[in-house]
Design an enzyme around this catalytic site. Sequence first.
Site, PDB file in Angstrom:
ATOM      1  N   GLN A 125       0.829  -1.203   0.000  1.00 25.96           N
ATOM      2  CA  GLN A 125       0.000   0.000   0.000  1.00 25.96           C
ATOM      3  C   GLN A 125       0.866   1.257   0.000  1.00 25.96           C
ATOM      4  O   GLN A 125       1.690   1.430   0.893  1.00 25.96           O
ATOM      5  CB  GLN A 125      -0.885  -0.027   1.250  1.00 25.96           C
ATOM      6  CG  GLN A 125      -1.896   1.097   1.332  1.00 25.96           C
ATOM      7  CD  GLN A 125      -2.621   1.077   2.664  1.00 25.96           C
ATOM      8  OE1 GLN A 125      -2.005   1.024   3.723  1.00 25.96           O
ATOM      9  NE2 GLN A 125      -3.938   1.119   2.625  1.00 25.96           N
ATOM     10  N   GLY A 126       0.684   2.111  -0.985  1.00 27.30           N
ATOM     11  CA  GLY A 126       1.461   3.355  -1.061  1.00 27.30           C
ATOM     12  C   GLY A 126       0.646   4.567  -0.652  1.00 27.30           C
ATOM     13  O   GLY A 126       0.222   5.336  -1.507  1.00 27.30           O
ATOM     14  N   SER A 128       1.330   6.418   2.845  1.00 23.02           N
ATOM     15  CA  SER A 128       2.140   7.354   3.630  1.00 23.02           C
ATOM     16  C   SER A 128       3.334   7.878   2.853  1.00 23.02           C
ATOM     17  O   SER A 128       3.916   7.187   2.020  1.00 23.02           O
ATOM     18  CB  SER A 128       2.653   6.661   4.899  1.00 23.02           C
ATOM     19  OG  SER A 128       1.585   6.309   5.731  1.00 23.02           O
ATOM     20  N   GLU A 245      -9.992  -1.473   5.970  1.00 21.61           N
ATOM     21  CA  GLU A 245      -8.817  -1.689   6.803  1.00 21.61           C
ATOM     22  C   GLU A 245      -9.165  -1.510   8.276  1.00 21.61           C
ATOM     23  O   GLU A 245      -8.740  -2.267   9.136  1.00 21.61           O
ATOM     24  CB  GLU A 245      -7.734  -0.700   6.380  1.00 21.61           C
ATOM     25  CG  GLU A 245      -6.401  -0.932   7.036  1.00 21.61           C
ATOM     26  CD  GLU A 245      -5.339   0.047   6.530  1.00 21.61           C
ATOM     27  OE1 GLU A 245      -4.198  -0.112   6.925  1.00 21.61           O
ATOM     28  OE2 GLU A 245      -5.679   0.980   5.762  1.00 21.61           O
ATOM     29  N   ASN A 362      -4.871   5.992  16.341  1.00 20.56           N
ATOM     30  CA  ASN A 362      -6.083   6.025  17.169  1.00 20.56           C
ATOM     31  C   ASN A 362      -6.481   7.451  17.540  1.00 20.56           C
ATOM     32  O   ASN A 362      -7.653   7.715  17.807  1.00 20.56           O
ATOM     33  CB  ASN A 362      -5.889   5.147  18.402  1.00 20.56           C
ATOM     34  CG  ASN A 362      -5.980   3.666  18.050  1.00 20.56           C
ATOM     35  OD1 ASN A 362      -6.051   3.314  16.861  1.00 20.56           O
ATOM     36  ND2 ASN A 362      -6.001   2.807  19.045  1.00 20.56           N
ATOM     37  N   GLU A 363      -5.505   8.360  17.516  1.00 19.85           N
ATOM     38  CA  GLU A 363      -5.849   9.771  17.769  1.00 19.85           C
ATOM     39  C   GLU A 363      -6.714  10.304  16.625  1.00 19.85           C
ATOM     40  O   GLU A 363      -7.709  10.997  16.848  1.00 19.85           O
ATOM     41  CB  GLU A 363      -4.574  10.618  17.912  1.00 19.85           C
ATOM     42  CG  GLU A 363      -3.830  10.407  19.237  1.00 19.85           C
ATOM     43  CD  GLU A 363      -3.185   9.030  19.358  1.00 19.85           C
ATOM     44  OE1 GLU A 363      -2.815   8.437  18.324  1.00 19.85           O
ATOM     45  OE2 GLU A 363      -3.067   8.539  20.492  1.00 19.85           O
TER      46      GLU A 363
END
Lengths: 379, 318
Positions: A125-126, A128, A245, A362-363
């Site tokens: 997966q690209g 980030s 996801e 999670n933030e």
Amino acid sequence: MDLTWSADEQAFRAEARAWLETNVPPAGLASGDTREGFARHLEWERALFDARWAVVSWPQAYGGRDASLWEWLIFEEEYSRAGAPQRVTQNGIFLLAPTLFEFGTPGQRDRFLPTMASGEETWCQGWSEPDAGSDLAAISSRAVRDELAGGWRLSGQKTWTTRGAFCTHLFGLYRTDSDAERHRGLTYFLVPLDTPGVTVRGFGRLDGDEGFADVFCDDVFVPDDLVLGEVDQGWKVAMATTGSERGLTLRSPGRFLATTSRLVELARERGAADPLVRQRIAQGQIDAEAYQLQTLATVTKLSAGEHPGAESSLTKVFWSELDVQLHETALGLAGHDAELEDSPWMKGWQFALSGPIYAGTNEIQRNVIAERVLGLPRK
Amino acid sequence: MRFAFTENQLAFRDAVHDLLAKECPPSVVRDAWTNETGRSSTAWTELAKMGVLGALVPEAQGGLGLSEIDVVLLAEETGRVALPEPFVEHMLVGAPLLATEAAASGITTVTAGDPLVPYADTADTIVRLGHESFVADRDDSTLEAHRSVDHSRRLFSVETSGSPRALDAAEVSTAYWRGTLGFSAQLVGLGHHLLATTVEYVVARRQFGVPIGSFQAIKHKLADVRIALEFAAPLVYRAAYSLTVSDPAARTHVAMAKAASADAATLAARHALQCHGAMGYSFEYDLHLWIKRVWALAAAWGDATWHRELVARAILDT
């Protein structure tokens, strides 16, 4: 409410269990986040595919069994219960595939789904980039139009790409409209990593395995038929994938039920007299069952044609923190063995710690819950 | 496999929701803090008229003949409005327990483990579950008042001078797990109200020129409350189902429900108070009526730690 399985579903479970009991490698495999281990895992994927267990929920034409969501949950439970190997194909089969089914052309589906299911081609997966992590819309990798050649020329760096050094293909977001800002002007590309101009550099994750990679593109040509969805609509297409996801498809409840069983087993071996430890183990069991039940409620809604929305963020925070808690409790029981790097709990603990970070920290999830589920103001 | 309520169950829930919205606004809860009985004026009689109070009583005895799964959402609704009544004690426990007895016509209250009995002064029949389980007439009993932190829950120690009927183990068990389920459902409802009212407050309340609900410190607290409630509720619903179908693990399922719902509601109460700041800390403001009900019910019929230990025994010691 009916919390029993039908005769067909029970038969499906029995068939899955029998196959897994015969075929799961008893000693496990080397980590799929190393080059050597990845190759072993692909052999396992091939065995799964040949027995039509690789992608049970897919149509038969692509190697699946047309399994219902319920059967898929059952298979996942059995898979985790059997202690079967990690799915090194997961970013393809669980994240890209749902997007291909929703946005892909028939040609793209026929071209990519069968090889994805068999593990012949593997996907990373690209998303980030060095300056686009939580702030995913800050993506600066770009694609420039090449009208003459009928495609796009990609440039830029993707990073923290899971198993990027071992995969054959990347699905990623690139900026096709340089004037558009943030979520606009992004396009979803399918990129063969052997295309001239692609450089992949693997690097270690927290546990030292080469599970991460940088993927550099320098004027990489990608033809039009490798654009997934519409040009400049990549954000919308990508969000369909992140929904998978965070929610149902990536981390099914069976995984945490299995971890909880192993924790209970460990506690029984070591003697579980300490009241605090007993509380933590009981909490783990309660949470693992809560996640299972909440999933059953979700699948009931999905089966009735309802679509899950931002609620998948609730789920992602819950299971990722549960996983951390289960491993923390297990390490507490392991005493001085907890220090040993190759002990399964230490390995699992380090992986569990990635849960609150990947797929949107999670933030970020808590922001999504507050704004989209509770309706609090963005600013 | 189907983890959802039926149309009928949801319609019954909606009817009770509407009834309570009318009969039990916050002013009724506040009034119960200082009135003579600690109870609502009309909500109880309206619930009786609708048949809710006899929902678990067999049809042959004049009830609706329903099961735990049919009424769990009703208990949740009574929690949402902080209904000041012995609803769980009577509806889930006392009424079905005494359905075939003369006492069935009156109001029953129950205590489990705790020597103090809520609403004993206005009940006709007092049931005690615990070391010595019995059914006694209020008229044969001497009551001494004790004050709950939730002033609407009137508590009494009970000395009974008559000859109370003993309960057998099966009766005690059914009664205890039904009651615990009921309080778990009420805790979920209380938690949802606390979250909703806090969301409203942090959107309206402005400091530094913006709604305080735009600050991440607030958002993340309320997100955590939403998560806790999201995952407590299915445990409560599953427990209701397990009691209904007499699942062998039903008791463990109820214990899980009570532990998770008490923790979720306690978190909701804590964050609701913090997000309301000094406003919520004021006695005149309604928030504390809900918070103190949470504290009372989280402690009643076994707190989270006690129920988690039951779960630990089931998975570690058997």
